[in-house]
Structure formats: C-alpha cells, structure tokens
Design an enzyme around this catalytic site. Structure first.
Site, short mmCIF file in Angstrom:
data_model
loop_
_atom_site.label_atom_id
_atom_site.label_comp_id
_atom_site.label_asym_id
_atom_site.label_seq_id
_atom_site.Cartn_x
_atom_site.Cartn_y
_atom_site.Cartn_z
N SER A 79 0.86 -1.18 0.00
CA SER A 79 0.00 0.00 0.00
C SER A 79 0.89 1.23 0.00
O SER A 79 1.97 1.22 0.58
CB SER A 79 -0.88 -0.01 1.24
N GLU A 125 -7.68 -10.65 -6.48
CA GLU A 125 -8.86 -9.79 -6.64
C GLU A 125 -9.13 -9.50 -8.12
O GLU A 125 -10.28 -9.46 -8.56
CB GLU A 125 -8.66 -8.47 -5.90
#
Ligand code: ARG
Length: 461
Positions: free
Chosen positions: A278, A291
């Site tokens: 991140s 994902e």
C-alpha cells in the site's frame, strides 16, 4: 483510399463519421495471421482449380509473404482509410504487386473471409485456454500432492462444517477445470468447419474446391450451408460461454485466496511476486492478483452477454452488426489468459500455514457429525436422535468453553449413558478426515488416488 476497393458506384465520399463508426482496423488487425492463412489457402485453391493462373498465384503468394514480413517487422502501414484488416492487406498487396492483387478476391467475399479468420482465431484461443488450464491443473496437483493429508476446515455457508484435507479442496478445482477444458474442446470440435467458399452468402459460380481450403486450414470439412457459413457466430458464443464458466471457477478460487490470506484466517501466504503493498499503510500485503482474477469474470461474462445481444434478431445473412463480434471476444480471451496465468503463478508460489489450518480444522465443533455417526454406529441410535444428543453436547461444550474432543466423559454420559471413552477416537479432525474413505471423499488415501488419476490423465495428453 478504402473506397477504391468498393467505391465504383459512389460519387460522393463518406462522411468522417461514417469512417469513425465503420473502421475496425485497430481491433481486427489482430486477425492478420489468420487473414494471411486464409488468403494463401484460397489463392492456392484458385490456381489449382484453374480460376487464376499459377503465375498470378505465385505473385500473390510472394506478396503475401512480403506483407507477413512487414507486419512481423512492424513496418506494415495499418491504415484507417482501409477500414479493416482484410482491405488493409489487399490494398498493400496491390501496392506491392500491382493489379494482379485484385485477382485474390475472386470468388470470395469479406463475409466468408472474416468468418474464416475469426473462426481460426477463436479455435486457437480455445487451444491456448486448454493448454493454460492444463498448466493450472498441474500447479494445483503439485500442491494437492504436497498437502494430501494436511487438514483444513471444510465450510458450508462459510461456517465450519467438517474437516477436510487441503489436497482434497484443491482437487475440487482440478475437477472444475477439467470440465472447463472439456467445454473448450467441445466448442472447438463443433466450430471446426470451414466457412470459406460461402462467398458473400449464396456460394459461388466458380468451381471452388471447398474441401481443399478446409483441409489446408485444418478444418474437418466445409460448412454445409453458405448462408449459415457467413452468418454463424455461435462458435464464438460457445467459446465465450466456456470462458465465462471457467472464469467463474477462477473467481471462486481467487475469492478463497483473498479470504485465506487475511490475517484472520492466515491459512496461506501469497509470494511477494504475487502480492502488492500500500502506498500509505506500510504493513499491507494485498492479494491484488487474486482480486483481479475475481474481477476479470465481469469482462468475460460481460462479453458473452454483449455478443449474444449483438447476434439476437439479426436476419440472415451477414449484417455489419457482426463486426462487433470481435471486441468482446478479444477482450474476454485476453482476460481469460491473464487470469489463468496469474492463478497458476499464485498457486505455484503459494505457501501454506499447515499448523494454523489444522488448528482451524478442529474449531467450531467440526467433528460433531462424527460424534453423531458414532452414536448411530456404536449405540444404534436413530440418526435424528443422535443429531439431537450431539447438538446438546455442542451446547454443553460451548458452555464450558471447550471443543468436543475435550468435553468430559461425564458430560457426554449425562446426555447419553451408553457413551464410552472410545468416542474420543473419532473426535479429532485427523480421524474425521481419515474416516471419509468413500470414493471421492476427503480421506488422504482417496485424495491421493484422485491425484494419481489426474497426473496419469494429463501425462497421456
Ligand atoms: N470488417 C468486417 C467484419 O468484421 C468484415 C466483413 C465486412 N463485410 C461487409 N459486407 N461489409 O465483419
């Protein structure tokens, strides 16, 4: 300009918007290899049938070789004014070899040309998907082999249900993928007929040898109806249907990876190579690849809906609507291939926290069914009664804050006097899994049997 290829009956130029809506070269340039293949087969057949001279055919074939070299070398001028790949190739051929180029399109229409090119492309895409599915199955098999006896919780409703082995869980995907490959193979078999020679829609007055071109292009034979030949796109729909179903399976596996990699589950760890960080939270380790595999399903199923919608209600034979067949198919297979490859990578690299999974396998009173089965087997209780007794045992264990395997014998006896110490042997997750020896069950011996069968099957191919 493109008009030169069809503009004889026109006096005015097309509007800029006409070109904007009509142009497809940026999409269908991907068909260049198939287009050259189709043109070569058609050209050789025309010469063999005496429809064009061998000298003209040789000149055309050498021009097509030159075009191939230009495209491969990045030197080919793809031009929007020539609309699509077919007219770009033909226009370039004319620049390279002169007016003889115009003989290539004898007894051919872009309608059967594009139907042929596209079928060849979709056929190759199915073959690639099958190969990539086999690679993924191989990765799953290797992991399953290493974890044929590793315990994990089996879920229903994502609630702990019964212990299973991790190998068994992975092998469920091997089965799904096996059917997916079968669907691509079935679609391929059905699509493997040649539209070439259907011409515009009605066939041709020239003495075409459609068997010759079909064979040259690796088809089983020519399509039997020329109207169908230029109008059919069910081959692409069928490939997309196979792709959607396969993508649905990949998304289920991806979803499980997303869940299993959470610290709350902590069952598995994706490699650094398949994780992302991140930009703000330094601790993060995100399963982006999983994902995105999960999300690619949207494009792939969307493509099936898009093309079915384009095709529904189209009168025979060709309508320009059908030019809209390519974007969804290309997009779907691009997504399919990256999803398959990324899933294979994630699975190959996956590390397993076997201790944590095994501990979780025993949580949530997951051996309650084993207790009920023991009461049936050893004390001859009717299953419904055994179910009720076990439910009360679970409630008692919950009150005491222990698992079923740690519930004192006196508590069990209070519920059912016939219970003996022997019952504890069936209350561990390992015993539970090992006991499920029915064909297809989760016992390690059964899992190994299925792994061996699949390995043999994949080696045979
Ligand atoms: N670019 C067209 C397509 O992809 C080729 C066929 C055009 N045929 C026609 N009659 N305009 O469908």
């Amino acid at each position: 300009e493109g008009q030169k290829l069809w503009g004889g009956r026109f006096s005015a130029k097309p509007d800029a918007l006409m070109q904007a809506i009509n142009v497809s070269i940026e999409v269908d340039r991907r068909l260049w290899g198939q287009d050259l293949q189709g043109s070569r087969a058609h050209c050789r057949m025309l010469a063999r049938q005496g429809i064009i001279s061998q000298a003209d055919a040789d000149l055309i074939l050498s021009g097509l070789d030159q075009i191939e070299a230009e495209i491969e070398g990045g030197a080919f001028p793809f031009r929007a004014e020539f609309e699509d790949i077919h007219m770009n190739v033909e226009a370039r051929l004319a620049e390279l070899i002169g007016p003889v180029a115009g003989r290539l399109h004898t007894a051919r229409s872009r309608n059967d040309q594009v139907a042929t090119d596209f079928r060849l492309w979709v056929r190759e895409a199915c073959d690639r998907s099958i190969q990539m599915i086999r690679d993924l199955q191989g990765a799953l098999l290797d992991k399953a082999d290493a974890h044929a006896a590793s315990l994990m919780p089996g879920f229903t409703h994502l609630q702990p249900a019964q212990p299973v082995t991790f190998g068994h869980h992975l092998m469920a995907y091997v089965e799904m993928l096996g059917r997916d490959a079968g669907r691509f193979a079935d679609a391929r078999t059905r699509m493997n007929e040649s539209p070439l020679g259907s011409a515009a829609l009605a066939g041709s007055p020239f003495p075409l040898d459609r068997d010759m071109t079909a064979e040259a292009l690796g088809f089983d034979g020519p399509m039997a109806n020329s109207l169908d030949g230029v109008s059919a796109r069910d081959f692409a729909l069928e490939a997309l249907a196979a792709a959607s179903i396969c993508a649905g399976h990949l998304s289920r596996l991806a979803e499980e990876l997303v869940i299993w990699t959470t610290p709350q589950f902590g069952f598995v760890r994706l490699s650094d190579a398949f994780s992302t960080g991140s930009s703000i939270m330094p601790q993060k380790r995100n399963p982006d690849a999983a994902e995105l595999v999960r999300a690619k399903t949207g494009r792939i199923s969307g493509a099936l809906v898009a093309l079915s919608t384009v095709m529904k209600g189209l009168p025979l034979a060709y309508s320009k609507d059908m030019q809209e067949d390519k974007p969804p198919v290309f997009e779907a297979f691009d997504a399919m291939e990256v999803a398959l490859a990324a899933t294979t990578g994630m699975i190959r690299d996956l590390s397993i926290n076997a201790d944590r999974m095994a501990a979780a396998a025993g949580a949530g009173f997951s051996t309650a069914t084993d207790l009920a089965d023991w009461l049936v087997r050893e004390l001859n209780l009717p299953f419904r009664e055994a179910h009720h007794v076990t439910g009360r045992a679970v409630r008692r264990a919950e009150e005491l804050g222990v698992g079923l395997a740690d519930l004192p014998l006196e508590d069990l006896k209070a519920l059912e006097p016939g219970v003996t110490m022997d019952v504890y042997a069936v209350l561990t997750p390992a015993a539970s899994a090992a006991s499920r020896t029915t064909y297809g069950g989760t016992a390690p011996e059964q899992v190994r049997r299925q792994i061996a069968a699949w390995k043999a099957r994949l080696e045979d191919e």
